[in-house]
Design an enzyme around this catalytic site. Structure first.
Site, PDB file in Angstrom:
ATOM      1  N   CYS A 185      38.618   3.083  41.023  1.00  0.00           N
ATOM      2  CA  CYS A 185      37.182   2.896  41.314  1.00  0.00           C
ATOM      3  C   CYS A 185      36.757   1.493  40.881  1.00  0.00           C
ATOM      4  O   CYS A 185      36.925   1.114  39.719  1.00  0.00           O
ATOM      5  CB  CYS A 185      36.349   3.932  40.566  1.00  0.00           C
TER       6      CYS A 185
ATOM      7  N   CYS B 124      33.970   9.846  37.385  1.00  0.00           N
ATOM      8  CA  CYS B 124      34.675   9.474  38.607  1.00  0.00           C
ATOM      9  C   CYS B 124      36.163   9.539  38.282  1.00  0.00           C
ATOM     10  O   CYS B 124      36.615   8.952  37.295  1.00  0.00           O
ATOM     11  CB  CYS B 124      34.287   8.063  39.021  1.00  0.00           C
TER      12      CYS B 124
ATOM     13  N   TYR C  75      -8.524  -9.523   5.658  1.00  0.00           N
ATOM     14  CA  TYR C  75      -9.129  -8.257   5.234  1.00  0.00           C
ATOM     15  C   TYR C  75      -9.182  -8.090   3.717  1.00  0.00           C
ATOM     16  O   TYR C  75      -9.513  -7.021   3.225  1.00  0.00           O
ATOM     17  CB  TYR C  75      -8.354  -7.078   5.816  1.00  0.00           C
TER      18      TYR C  75
ATOM     19  N   CYS D  88      31.616   9.886  43.553  1.00  0.00           N
ATOM     20  CA  CYS D  88      31.246   8.698  42.772  1.00  0.00           C
ATOM     21  C   CYS D  88      30.312   7.832  43.601  1.00  0.00           C
ATOM     22  O   CYS D  88      30.627   7.510  44.744  1.00  0.00           O
ATOM     23  CB  CYS D  88      32.493   7.911  42.380  1.00  0.00           C
TER      24      CYS D  88
ATOM     25  N   LEU E 176       0.829  -1.199   0.000  1.00  0.00           N
ATOM     26  CA  LEU E 176       0.000   0.000   0.000  1.00  0.00           C
ATOM     27  C   LEU E 176       0.861   1.246   0.000  1.00  0.00           C
ATOM     28  O   LEU E 176       1.955   1.253   0.557  1.00  0.00           O
ATOM     29  CB  LEU E 176      -0.868   0.031   1.263  1.00  0.00           C
TER      30      LEU E 176
ATOM     31  N   LYS F 122      -4.779  -1.094  10.874  1.00  0.00           N
ATOM     32  CA  LYS F 122      -3.685  -1.722  10.134  1.00  0.00           C
ATOM     33  C   LYS F 122      -2.896  -2.562  11.136  1.00  0.00           C
ATOM     34  O   LYS F 122      -2.323  -2.033  12.088  1.00  0.00           O
ATOM     35  CB  LYS F 122      -2.791  -0.643   9.515  1.00  0.00           C
TER      36      LYS F 122
ATOM     37  N   LYS G 117      -0.112   5.880   8.568  1.00  0.00           N
ATOM     38  CA  LYS G 117       0.781   5.367   9.624  1.00  0.00           C
ATOM     39  C   LYS G 117       0.848   6.328  10.802  1.00  0.00           C
ATOM     40  O   LYS G 117       0.956   7.538  10.602  1.00  0.00           O
ATOM     41  CB  LYS G 117       2.201   5.216   9.058  1.00  0.00           C
TER      42      LYS G 117
HETATM   43  S1  IVH Z   1      -5.110  -4.091   2.539  1.00  0.00           S
HETATM   44  C1  IVH Z   1      -3.299  -4.389  -1.973  1.00  0.00           C
HETATM   45  N1  IVH Z   1      -5.759  -3.954   5.072  1.00  0.00           N
HETATM   46  O1  IVH Z   1      -0.104  -3.571   5.627  1.00  0.00           O
HETATM   47  C2  IVH Z   1      -2.893  -4.415  -0.543  1.00  0.00           C
HETATM   48  N2  IVH Z   1      -3.485  -4.318   4.539  1.00  0.00           N
HETATM   49  O2  IVH Z   1       1.593  -1.491   4.493  1.00  0.00           O
HETATM   50  C3  IVH Z   1      -4.035  -4.847   0.326  1.00  0.00           C
HETATM   51  N3  IVH Z   1      -2.028  -4.626   6.489  1.00  0.00           N
HETATM   52  O3  IVH Z   1       0.506  -5.174   2.565  1.00  0.00           O
HETATM   53  C4  IVH Z   1      -3.688  -4.663   1.735  1.00  0.00           C
HETATM   54  N4  IVH Z   1      -3.589  -4.424   8.004  1.00  0.00           N
HETATM   55  O4  IVH Z   1       0.347  -6.614   4.824  1.00  0.00           O
HETATM   56  C5  IVH Z   1      -4.757  -4.110   4.191  1.00  0.00           C
HETATM   57  N5  IVH Z   1      -6.514  -3.884   7.268  1.00  0.00           N
HETATM   58  C6  IVH Z   1      -5.514  -4.041   6.395  1.00  0.00           C
HETATM   59  C7  IVH Z   1      -4.177  -4.270   6.810  1.00  0.00           C
HETATM   60  C8  IVH Z   1      -3.185  -4.404   5.838  1.00  0.00           C
HETATM   61  C9  IVH Z   1      -2.298  -4.644   7.790  1.00  0.00           C
HETATM   62  C10 IVH Z   1      -0.667  -4.807   5.922  1.00  0.00           C
HETATM   63  C11 IVH Z   1      -0.633  -5.609   4.657  1.00  0.00           C
HETATM   64  C12 IVH Z   1      -0.213  -4.613   3.619  1.00  0.00           C
HETATM   65  C13 IVH Z   1       0.621  -3.688   4.432  1.00  0.00           C
HETATM   66  C14 IVH Z   1       0.796  -2.339   3.749  1.00  0.00           C
END
Ligand code: IVH
Length: 688
Positions: free
Chosen positions: A429, A424, A224, A406, A82, A114, A312
């Site tokens: 020491c 010291c 997910y 010391c 991503l 995430k 992030k």
């Molecule tokens: S969607 C096309 N959803 O974070 C990519 N990724 O930094 C689909 N990750 O590669 C990924 N939680 O390994 C998605 N709720 C979430 C996630 C998630 C953790 C990880 C995953 C991804 C990476 C990207």
């Protein structure tokens, strides 16, 4: 009457249902004992009718024999990553770009936590789990099916009457914070290396070759996303998650469905605020377009799809109690204030101490014992106290004034010109001597066995030694050694022999052992390559030193200052008189022997089975390689042992060469000098 085949099917169905209730819904409806009785019956029947065994039977979760290594298998649909964003402006800009691309077509966003784990792809064919792959390089991954099968919440069969022809499910395998703490506690108790954080523990567990061990690791997963779909389709991300849930998968517990960017911002805030309530580590949130029909139109860049964005969080900051401030006496006498903390988990690892650096810094931040403090650990960096939470300061919080003496020996202290540190000044020491001696004998310095911290303390107390050079006259005091508590003839002999053996150590070891400030193991090795003896090094000048790659003005000054001091010249004289080797033993390996590794920058990771990490480092150096600690664009080669973690992932991402431990052993050329051959051979002999 029920046939065995029928009864087996019944039992499997019941056990699957109970697994789902127990693991995924956390709502068991039968007792463990009743569950075990069903499982026992199934196992007995399957044992009596091997022809009815099936890999998707609930009895088949816990793995079989260890495997040789993982097969690499291509992903049907690549596992791409991503795009990242770090602030709300980035997120708003992403929304604007998305709306422009969609030219007014209505869309929604889904926001999910995430998870900081390991990405895995599962493949189901006609309802049965056929394969689990790690991300690998995104195009193909390791076949970790046997390991993933051991995770209780992963369905071995989809809960569906008419399962799709093919379904790839993607998600994150993780270890809960609690499971991680428990695992590390037991590893620590067993004397094994602990994992740095839950992510490494999960990654290391998935890479184990013995799935029976994996089954003991507290792993879980959340799913997910999807990869290849045959015989099934979803209109929205939301509908897809709902379908995964009914198939039996654990999906994100709560998702935020947002009409607009304002709602996305609220969701991001709520996820962040609630992050401690999640049982796993979270490193941000993911924003996804809900309407899957728009994905194609949005398209993707080379690296990531445009229908999703990762958000992030800043490095985690955690509050904890600063119970006390202690003072550590370093080998050069520097006094360092140290925060003794109520242990807390920060960015995935437990922190109970943090350096406060020096009194200036401590006063600037007004840090006092009894304070609640905010600590931070970004990446793999040492934890730091960021600030004090003043509202929580108790009336009796105590600042630690600069030392007047010391804390260890009561000797005089001073601040040298231009330095913030207090030192010291007592050359005798014991705390200073202890730090220095510990360093001198340590594995990466003179490597003297049979002498640890407790023995050094005892020897200091008996006044048998006070300085590293005293070790080499210890044999003259054998009677006094024998008089010491718990020192039998045998242990005294072992100790004296180990000291004697160290006289033959390589030059870089003594350079490192001298304790020159800013000269660590790597710099010592660099210096060995450029100077044939301690004498040559002691007589060098700044220009010569700074001309060496990796040596800057600060290190150069440290070296020159060290050798300028009379007491250090005396130290070296004493080492020489004792017969300690102060010269390079052979020409640098690179000149001596051309190997596949000559001139390469190599990183070691994971645990090795045929040699220790230190032995591997030494071997690599002998083969002409330069060993560094972290993977970067400069890394030519990564040698990955078992349970290799993030370094392996990074090396793969960067596309560097990756070797196993066996590759390293095989790289020792037949024409290598006997010393190299035998060093490795004796290691192998020991193991066999
Ligand atoms: S969607 C096309 N959803 O974070 C990519 N990724 O930094 C689909 N990750 O590669 C990924 N939680 O390994 C998605 N709720 C979430 C996630 C998630 C953790 C990880 C995953 C991804 C990476 C990207």
């Amino acid at each position: 009457m029920s046939t065995p085949a029928k009864r087996i099917e019944e039992l499997r169905d019941q056990l699957r249902e109970h697994n789902h209730r127990y693991y995924t819904l956390a709502q068991p409806t039968i007792s463990d004992r009743e569950y075990d009785a069903l499982m026992d019956e199934l196992e007995d029947l399957e044992a009596a009718h091997p022809e009815l065994r099936s890999p998707d039977s609930p009895s088949a979760r816990v793995g079989g024999e260890p495997i040789e290594g993982f097969d690499t298998v291509p992903h049907a649909v690549p596992m791409i990553s991503l795009a990242n964003s770090y602030n709300l402006d980035d997120v708003r800009a992403y929304d604007q770009r998305t709306r422009k691309r969609l030219a007014g077509q209505n869309h929604h966003y889904i926001v999910e936590p995430k998870i900081d784990g390991v990405a895995v792809s599962l493949r189901y064919e006609n309802g049965a789990l056929v394969r689990a792959l790690s991300r690998g390089d995104g195009r193909s991954g390791d076949d970790i099916t046997a390991n993933v099968r051991t995770i209780g919440t992963v369905p071995l069969r989809l809960r569906a009457k008419n399962p799709p022809e093919a379904l790839e499910v993607r998600g994150e395998v993780f270890m809960t914070r609690e499971g991680f703490m428990r695992l590390n506690d037991s590893r620590q108790a067993a004397g094994q290396q602990v994992f740095a954080n839950p992510r490494n523990a999960a990654a290391g567990s998935l890479k184990l070759l013995d799935s029976r061990v994996v089954a003991t690791r507290p792993l879980d997963a959340v799913w997910y996303g999807v990869g290849e779909l045959r015989g099934i389709a979803f209109d929205t991300h939301e509908a897809m998650l709902e379908a995964l849930r009914t198939f039996g998968f654990r999906t994100p517990e709560k998702i935020w469905i947002c009409d607009n960017i304002e709602e996305v911002e609220t969701a991001l805030r709520e996820i962040h605020e609630g992050k401690d309530a999640y049982p796993f580590e979270m490193d941000g949130a993911v924003i996804k377009v809900n309407e899957r029909g728009l994905y194609e139109e949005l398209g993707s860049t080379a690296k990531s799809p445009r229908w999703a964005l990762a958000y992030k969080y800043e490095p985690e900051q955690v509050e904890t109690l600063l119970k006390a401030i202690t003072i550590q006496v370093g080998r050069t006498g520097v006094l360092t204030p140290v925060a003794e903390l109520e242990p807390v988990l920060v960015s995935g690892s437990t922190v109970s101490r943090a350096t406060l650096h020096n009194w200036d810094e401590m006063q600037r931040k007004d840090i006092r014992a009894g304070d609640t403090v905010v600590i931070e650990k970004a990446g793999e960096i040492i934890p730091a106290v960021v600030r004090v939470v003043l509202e929580k300061r108790p009336p009796d919080a105590k600042a630690l004034p600069p030392p007047t003496e010391c804390p260890a020996c009561g000797g005089p202290v001073s601040q040298r010109e231009g330095e913030v540190a207090w030192r010291c000044e007592n050359p005798a020491c014991p705390a200073k001597s202890l730090s220095w001696l510990k360093h001198f004998v340590s594995r990466r310095a003179m490597d003297i066995d049979h002498i640890g911290e407790e023995l050094i303390k005892a020897l200091l107390k008996e006044q048998l030694i006070s300085h590293p050079a005293d070790l080499y006259t210890l044999h003259e005091k054998k009677d006094q050694l024998l008089d010491m508590e718990r020192m039998a003839e045998k242990s005294v002999d072992n100790l004296l022999q180990a000291i004697e053996d160290s006289k033959n150590a390589e030059l870089w070891r003594i350079i490192h052992a001298l304790g020159i400030p800013n000269v660590g193991e790597r710099t010592a090795q660099t210096l060995e390559a450029h100077f044939a003896s301690i004498r040559e090094l002691a007589e060098t000048d700044e220009e010569t030193l700074t001309a060496i790659e990796d040596i800057g003005p600060i290190v150069a000054k440290s070296i020159l200052d060290f050798f300028a001091l009379g007491e250090n010249q005396f130290f070296i004289e004493r080492l020489q008189n004792a017969g300690v080797n102060l010269e390079r033993k052979s020409a640098p390996a690179s000149e001596e022997l051309e190997t596949d590794l000559t001139g390469k920058t190599v990183v070691l990771t994971g645990s090795l089975t045929q040699m220790t990490r230190d032995e591997a480092k030494d071997l690599l150096r002998k083969l002409g390689a330069k060993v560094t600690g972290s993977v970067s664009g400069k890394t030519d080669l990564l040698i990955a042992g078992e349970e290799a973690g993030s370094k392996l992932d990074k090396a793969r991402k960067l596309g560097g060469e990756i070797w196993t431990e066996a590759d390293l052993v095989n790289a020792i050329p037949a024409n290598a000098p006997p010393a190299i051959q035998s060093a490795v051979q004796s290691e192998l002999d020991l193991l066999s």
